[in-house]
Design a protein around this motif. Structure first.
Motif, mmCIF file in Angstrom:
data_model
loop_
_atom_site.group_PDB
_atom_site.id
_atom_site.type_symbol
_atom_site.label_atom_id
_atom_site.label_comp_id
_atom_site.label_asym_id
_atom_site.label_seq_id
_atom_site.Cartn_x
_atom_site.Cartn_y
_atom_site.Cartn_z
ATOM 1 N N HIS A 10 37.138 29.626 35.874
ATOM 2 C CA HIS A 10 38.466 29.737 36.481
ATOM 3 C C HIS A 10 39.535 29.997 35.423
ATOM 4 O O HIS A 10 40.448 29.202 35.186
ATOM 5 C CB HIS A 10 38.787 28.485 37.299
ATOM 6 C CG HIS A 10 39.939 28.716 38.238
ATOM 7 N ND1 HIS A 10 39.911 29.666 39.233
ATOM 8 C CD2 HIS A 10 41.167 28.139 38.318
ATOM 9 C CE1 HIS A 10 41.055 29.659 39.872
ATOM 10 N NE2 HIS A 10 41.843 28.744 39.335
ATOM 11 N N SER A 11 39.369 31.099 34.769
ATOM 12 C CA SER A 11 40.306 31.563 33.749
ATOM 13 C C SER A 11 40.285 33.082 33.844
ATOM 14 O O SER A 11 39.207 33.683 33.966
ATOM 15 C CB SER A 11 39.822 31.112 32.375
ATOM 16 O OG SER A 11 40.143 32.060 31.405
ATOM 17 N N GLN A 12 41.447 33.680 33.843
ATOM 18 C CA GLN A 12 41.551 35.106 34.158
ATOM 19 C C GLN A 12 40.614 36.000 33.355
ATOM 20 O O GLN A 12 39.844 36.765 33.919
ATOM 21 C CB GLN A 12 42.986 35.549 33.957
ATOM 22 C CG GLN A 12 43.260 36.863 34.656
ATOM 23 C CD GLN A 12 44.677 37.327 34.422
ATOM 24 O OE1 GLN A 12 45.482 36.623 33.788
ATOM 25 N NE2 GLN A 12 44.998 38.499 34.904
ATOM 26 N N LEU A 13 40.653 35.876 32.053
ATOM 27 C CA LEU A 13 39.875 36.802 31.233
ATOM 28 C C LEU A 13 38.372 36.505 31.294
ATOM 29 O O LEU A 13 37.548 37.419 31.380
ATOM 30 C CB LEU A 13 40.378 36.763 29.776
ATOM 31 C CG LEU A 13 39.767 37.785 28.825
ATOM 32 C CD1 LEU A 13 39.793 39.200 29.407
ATOM 33 C CD2 LEU A 13 40.485 37.769 27.476
ATOM 34 N N LEU A 15 36.764 35.144 33.754
ATOM 35 C CA LEU A 15 36.277 35.560 35.073
ATOM 36 C C LEU A 15 36.141 37.093 35.126
ATOM 37 O O LEU A 15 35.191 37.619 35.703
ATOM 38 C CB LEU A 15 37.231 35.069 36.175
ATOM 39 C CG LEU A 15 36.779 35.354 37.605
ATOM 40 C CD1 LEU A 15 35.449 34.661 37.914
ATOM 41 C CD2 LEU A 15 37.834 34.903 38.613
ATOM 42 N N ALA A 16 37.094 37.785 34.491
ATOM 43 C CA ALA A 16 37.036 39.253 34.454
ATOM 44 C C ALA A 16 35.766 39.708 33.727
ATOM 45 O O ALA A 16 35.064 40.620 34.189
ATOM 46 C CB ALA A 16 38.274 39.806 33.759
ATOM 47 N N SER A 19 32.694 38.911 35.930
ATOM 48 C CA SER A 19 32.671 39.798 37.109
ATOM 49 C C SER A 19 32.220 41.197 36.722
ATOM 50 O O SER A 19 31.586 41.898 37.514
ATOM 51 C CB SER A 19 34.053 39.888 37.750
ATOM 52 O OG SER A 19 34.519 38.626 38.062
ATOM 53 N N LEU A 20 32.568 41.615 35.516
ATOM 54 C CA LEU A 20 32.166 42.934 35.036
ATOM 55 C C LEU A 20 30.674 42.940 34.698
ATOM 56 O O LEU A 20 29.928 43.837 35.107
ATOM 57 C CB LEU A 20 32.990 43.273 33.784
ATOM 58 C CG LEU A 20 32.993 44.707 33.285
ATOM 59 C CD1 LEU A 20 33.591 45.642 34.319
ATOM 60 C CD2 LEU A 20 33.810 44.811 31.995
ATOM 61 N N ILE A 22 28.324 41.015 35.790
ATOM 62 C CA ILE A 22 27.423 40.711 36.903
ATOM 63 C C ILE A 22 26.794 41.999 37.474
ATOM 64 O O ILE A 22 25.665 41.982 37.951
ATOM 65 C CB ILE A 22 28.151 39.892 38.018
ATOM 66 C CG1 ILE A 22 27.131 39.241 38.956
ATOM 67 C CG2 ILE A 22 29.117 40.722 38.850
ATOM 68 C CD1 ILE A 22 26.797 37.850 38.622
ATOM 69 N N GLU A 34 38.129 47.531 26.927
ATOM 70 C CA GLU A 34 38.794 48.648 27.610
ATOM 71 C C GLU A 34 39.023 48.328 29.101
ATOM 72 O O GLU A 34 40.088 48.584 29.651
ATOM 73 C CB GLU A 34 37.888 49.881 27.467
ATOM 74 C CG GLU A 34 38.401 51.176 28.054
ATOM 75 C CD GLU A 34 37.293 52.227 28.063
ATOM 76 O OE1 GLU A 34 36.997 52.743 29.143
ATOM 77 O OE2 GLU A 34 36.698 52.498 26.987
ATOM 78 N N LYS A 35 38.009 47.736 29.750
ATOM 79 C CA LYS A 35 38.103 47.473 31.189
ATOM 80 C C LYS A 35 38.975 46.267 31.528
ATOM 81 O O LYS A 35 39.519 46.185 32.620
ATOM 82 C CB LYS A 35 36.697 47.258 31.790
ATOM 83 C CG LYS A 35 35.795 48.475 31.694
ATOM 84 C CD LYS A 35 36.258 49.599 32.600
ATOM 85 C CE LYS A 35 35.449 50.859 32.387
ATOM 86 N NZ LYS A 35 36.012 52.029 33.048
ATOM 87 N N THR A 36 39.066 45.307 30.610
ATOM 88 C CA THR A 36 39.858 44.106 30.912
ATOM 89 C C THR A 36 41.282 44.205 30.357
ATOM 90 O O THR A 36 42.111 43.338 30.657
ATOM 91 C CB THR A 36 39.193 42.846 30.314
ATOM 92 O OG1 THR A 36 39.022 43.047 28.907
ATOM 93 C CG2 THR A 36 37.862 42.533 30.960
ATOM 94 N N ASN A 37 41.548 45.230 29.566
ATOM 95 C CA ASN A 37 42.861 45.410 28.919
ATOM 96 C C ASN A 37 43.249 44.194 28.063
ATOM 97 O O ASN A 37 44.423 43.858 27.944
ATOM 98 C CB ASN A 37 43.970 45.632 29.966
ATOM 99 C CG ASN A 37 43.806 46.942 30.667
ATOM 100 O OD1 ASN A 37 43.434 47.944 30.050
ATOM 101 N ND2 ASN A 37 44.037 46.954 31.970
ATOM 102 N N PHE A 81 28.317 31.997 38.487
ATOM 103 C CA PHE A 81 29.219 32.935 39.170
ATOM 104 C C PHE A 81 29.049 32.816 40.689
ATOM 105 O O PHE A 81 30.030 32.767 41.439
ATOM 106 C CB PHE A 81 28.930 34.367 38.708
ATOM 107 C CG PHE A 81 29.815 35.403 39.361
ATOM 108 C CD1 PHE A 81 31.136 35.562 38.952
ATOM 109 C CD2 PHE A 81 29.331 36.216 40.381
ATOM 110 C CE1 PHE A 81 31.964 36.513 39.555
ATOM 111 C CE2 PHE A 81 30.145 37.169 40.977
ATOM 112 C CZ PHE A 81 31.459 37.316 40.565
#
Lengths: 94, 202
Positions: A10-13, A15-16, A19-20, A22, A34-37, A81
């Motif tokens: 439960h932390s933005q980066l 989790l990003a 999620s990528l 997975i 590149e994808k998470t900026n 996840f």
């Protein structure tokens, strides 16, 4: 009944990143950046936290004489996840 | 960008969706292999027809030796492309295995029919066209790319047609099959790859 969300995920980066990963077999650090900026420094810290939790494997190697970091989600990461998404649904259905 | 302290459950779901979408739009198939083999088989089948029926050259089949040169080039090219990839997907792996299975089946069927001296019979082109259709169909389904599915169906229809045309002209069916199954989808895959790369850089 609300279940506590996994603080590692439960932390933005973080989790990003999960999620990528997975949906992918494995991805290079530069691709994730590149994808998470995200910035390289922040991403590096968050990837280490995911690695310490056993959610991802990090492989450091050399490709064409350049260092390369490859990340791959582990079975524990997949379970965490799935559990996170399941728990998330209980919050969203309230 | 959402601040970490305000990151709530709805944001979580939106983030998961957007990242999965980004991973799903990852296309590493640039169509090069389809174009290489499509044009090669197109050229070889036409050349064989000309050598056999117009020039009456006895060793007309030698033109297919070019496929071995292409196979060697393909091995090196795939290795180079694999090294350049920043990401590996399960889809790429499955498509790769489909084409390995096709190659092995093709060689084994060629060997078996050859040993029964059936390579110069009408059955060869019918089988080759059926075989071309299988990996093309599966790749089209896995990559969610309708031009490949359409191309594979054309291969199978051409296989049926081969039964009704004289043997001497059957080799030309391979040229037609290549245009619809590999060359046109190959150019479309290349266009999709270029546009997906452009949008990911934007």
């Amino acid at each position: 009944m609300f279940k506590e969300l996994d603080p590692i995920l439960h932390s933005q980066l973080r989790l990003a990143v999960i999620s990528l990963l997975i949906s992918l077999k494995e991805a290079e650090f530069t691709y994730i950046k590149e994808k998470t900026n995200a910035t390289a420094g922040n991403l590096s810290v968050q990837i280490n936290k995911l690695k310490d939790a056993g959610y991802i494997d990090v492989l450091k190697q050399f490709k064409d004489n350049y260092p390369q970091t490859v990340c791959k989600i582990t079975p524990e990461g997949i379970s965490a996840f799935e559990e996170y998404v399941k728990n998330l649904q209980t919050y969203l259905n309230k | 960008m959402i601040q970490e302290e305000n990151f709530n459950e709805k944001d979580s779901l939106a983030l998961i969706e957007s990242m999965i979408k980004k991973a799903k739009n990852q296309f590493s198939e640039n169509g090069d292999s389809y174009l290489l083999w499509g044009w090669l088989v197109f050229f070889c089948s036409l050349a064989q027809f000309v050598l056999l029926h117009i020039m009456h050259y006895e060793k007309h089949y030698l033109v297919w030796m070019l496929t071995w040169v292409a196979a060697i080039y393909q091995i090196f090219d795939l290795r180079k492309r694999k090294n350049k990839l920043k990401v590996k997907t399960y889809t790429d792996d499955i498509v790769g295995y489909v084409w390995i299975a096709f190659f092995i089946s093709f060689v084994l069927i060629g060997f078996t029919l050859g040993s029964y001296k059936l390579l110069n019979s009408g059955i060869w082109y019918a089988i080759v066209l059926v075989l071309y259709g299988i990996p093309t169909f599966l790749s089209g389904i896995i990559l969610k790319f309708p031009p490949l599915v359409l191309g594979s169906i054309c291969c199978w229809i051409l296989s049926i047609i081969s039964r009704y045309i004289p043997y001497d002209f059957q080799v030309l069916l391979l040229s037609i099959a290549m245009i619809v199954a590999w060359i046109i989808p190959g150019y479309k895959l290349r266009a999709r790859y270029k546009s997906s790369n452009k949008s990911s850089l934007a």
